[in-house]
Design an enzyme around this catalytic site. Structure first.
Site, short mmCIF file in Angstrom:
data_model
loop_
_atom_site.label_atom_id
_atom_site.label_comp_id
_atom_site.label_asym_id
_atom_site.label_seq_id
_atom_site.Cartn_x
_atom_site.Cartn_y
_atom_site.Cartn_z
N CYS A 85 0.83 -1.21 0.00
CA CYS A 85 0.00 0.00 0.00
C CYS A 85 0.86 1.26 0.00
CB CYS A 85 -0.93 0.00 1.21
SG CYS A 85 -1.98 1.47 1.33
N CYS A 167 -7.12 -0.21 7.24
CA CYS A 167 -6.08 0.82 7.23
C CYS A 167 -5.85 1.29 8.65
CB CYS A 167 -6.51 2.00 6.35
SG CYS A 167 -5.34 3.38 6.37
N PHE A 304 -4.88 32.48 2.51
CA PHE A 304 -5.31 31.10 2.31
C PHE A 304 -6.10 30.64 3.53
CE2 PHE A 304 -1.32 31.69 -0.01
CZ PHE A 304 -1.63 31.25 -1.28
N ASN A 309 -10.09 28.27 9.82
CA ASN A 309 -9.39 27.45 10.81
C ASN A 309 -8.44 28.26 11.68
OD1 ASN A 309 -8.68 24.71 11.83
ND2 ASN A 309 -6.68 25.17 10.97
N ASP A 373 -0.93 30.26 5.02
CA ASP A 373 -1.03 28.80 5.02
C ASP A 373 -1.31 28.31 3.60
OD1 ASP A 373 -1.36 26.14 5.63
OD2 ASP A 373 -3.28 26.36 6.63
N CYS A 399 3.14 22.99 3.93
CA CYS A 399 3.00 21.54 3.72
C CYS A 399 4.03 21.03 2.72
CB CYS A 399 1.59 21.18 3.27
SG CYS A 399 1.05 21.99 1.75
#
Length: 444
Positions: A85, A167, A304, A309, A373, A399
């Site tokens: 996987c 999973c 962004f 959030n 972000d 990220c």
């Protein structure tokens, strides 16, 4: 007519090697006759043998054959499907060593690409490493040769859906039901026309969005409803684009997550972008606000901003917050979330942040703090203009270490900031994803 060049034949015998480092995607790196080879399943410091699986002009690839000298960081993968996987790449490495490896990747990228180094390294943000994933897209494939349907992530470096039963990193409400879902689709008339299942988990509900390429028969619809009633999962259908999703069961469904420290509840739709790891998300928000050093009278720009959030927590400690997001639907959800939580000191704009921002209304004022972000591509069009907004502190949530490093170089070398701090967050345990946060400060 030009002759097609044949691919070189791969050796059919194992090759012995010493693993020197870890690649950006979690493979062991060695060199054979001066050429880099990326070996699945190998860790730095190990003496191994491997079989070649592919060769190219710039590098070769291989799979682990035998370990002669294992790394002290090696552990037994928890998932029975780890070898095939592609959802995880580092389960064979101790979790506390994985995050240190990501930290080094971040620091190396900052130095190599941005030519910068943080004055201090933040402690890694860590949390649960199993059952943490609240967002996912599962592939679905009716494999005629196997006579059954597969549901799961893609195989490692292959386009096929991995043959898995469960999973370990997905939220248990779905992760423990992978085999069930495959059997469910197997029993449908439309088994060959279900392309994927989108997973979204909120605090009170788990949603599955079935991407059905053709309209479902009544029998198939009844089967999905029966499964939903049995499991409590909320099921949507998506016959077309994102706007086509429709709730199948129950009659009403709502997704939300709470940020208790800020007395906030944020509602979202199944296909909205949200952070996959809610535990790390809460730690991330708390750290971002600590780095912003809000005193209550600041004007803050949140770029962004998504569905709010960061915007809404920031509003609790500042005078005014401006949020900018490219997707109009997310801006609407952010506006609704602000109203639903009684937040009045925020203003949201729809704006394409991949374009030059000069002339945008939110660019016509000054800010005391900025939080950014961006997606994996970073904020290349924005960072050359951030210095003109006069913010003393900029918190950059990333990220992708490469795009952060590139943008950090601009902020430090062209915009007058210094890189005060940087550190990683364990948003995706057992993968090679590097999530990080950096603080840039201007002035004394």
């Amino acid at each position: 007519m030009a002759r097609r060049r044949r691919k070189p034949k791969l050796p059919n015998y194992p090759v012995r090697a010493s693993i020197e480092s870890l690649s950006h995607d979690g493979r062991g790196v060695t060199h054979i006759d001066g050429k880099a080879v990326f070996v699945d399943g190998a860790l730095p410091g190990e003496e191994i043998s491997f079989f070649y699986t592919a060769r190219s002009r710039r590098y070769d690839e291989g799979r682990l054959c035998e370990i002669f000298s294992p790394s002290a960081d090696r552990v037994e993968p928890r998932c029975a499907h780890f070898d095939i996987c592609g959802g995880c790449s580092l389960q064979h490495m101790a979790a506390d060593k994985q995050i240190l490896s990501r930290q080094q990747t971040l620091l190396d990228n900052l130095q190599r690409i941005g030519k910068v180094a943080p004055a201090r390294v933040l402690e890694p943000l860590t949390g649960p490493v199993w059952g943490y994933r609240h967002k996912a897209r599962l592939g679905v494939k009716h494999v005629i040769k196997k006579g059954r349907v597969l549901v799961g992530f893609r195989e490692k470096r292959k386009p096929y859906v991995a043959d898995i039963e469960r999973c370990e990193v997905l939220h248990p409400s779905v992760g423990e039901r992978i085999g069930e879902l495959a059997q469910l689709v197997q029993g449908m008339q439309a088994r060959a026309r279900i392309a994927q299942i989108e997973v979204a988990v909120g605090d009170q509900a788990t949603v599955l969005v079935f991407r059905n390429l053709d309209p479902l028969s009544q029998a198939d619809t009844d089967q999905l409803v029966s499964y939903a009633r049995q499991t409590g999962l909320h099921i949507y259908l998506q016959p077309g684009g994102a706007a086509s999703i429709e709730l199948l069961w129950p009659q009403r469904s709502a997704l939300a997550y709470c940020l208790p420290q800020f007395e906030l509840e944020l509602c979202f739709l199944p296909l909205d972008f949200t952070q996959v790891n809610p535990f790390i998300n809460q730690l991330m928000i708390r750290q971002a606000l600590e780095l912003l050093e809000l005193q209550g009278n600041e004007r803050v720009l949140d770029l962004f901003c998504g569905l709010g959030n960061f915007t809404l927590p920031i509003s609790r400690g500042s005078a005014q917050v401006t949020g900018v997001e490219g997707e109009a639907g997310l801006v609407q959800r952010a506006t609704d979330n602000a109203a639903g939580n009684g937040v009045e000191n925020v203003t949201f704009y729809v704006g394409d942040l991949s374009q030059d921002p000069v002339g945008q209304p939110w660019m016509q004022r000054k800010y005391d703090r900025i939080l950014i972000d961006p997606p994996r591509s970073g904020a290349q069009e924005l960072v050359p203009h951030l210095g003109s907004l006069d913010a003393r502190r900029v918190v950059y949530v990333s990220c992708h270490p490469g795009s952060l490093a590139r943008d950090a170089g601009v902020l430090v070398n062209e915009q007058g900031y210094r890189l005060e701090a940087a550190g990683v967050m364990d948003m995706f345990p057992h993968t090679a994803h590097v999530e990080s946060m950096a603080l840039f400060v201007k002035g004394p």
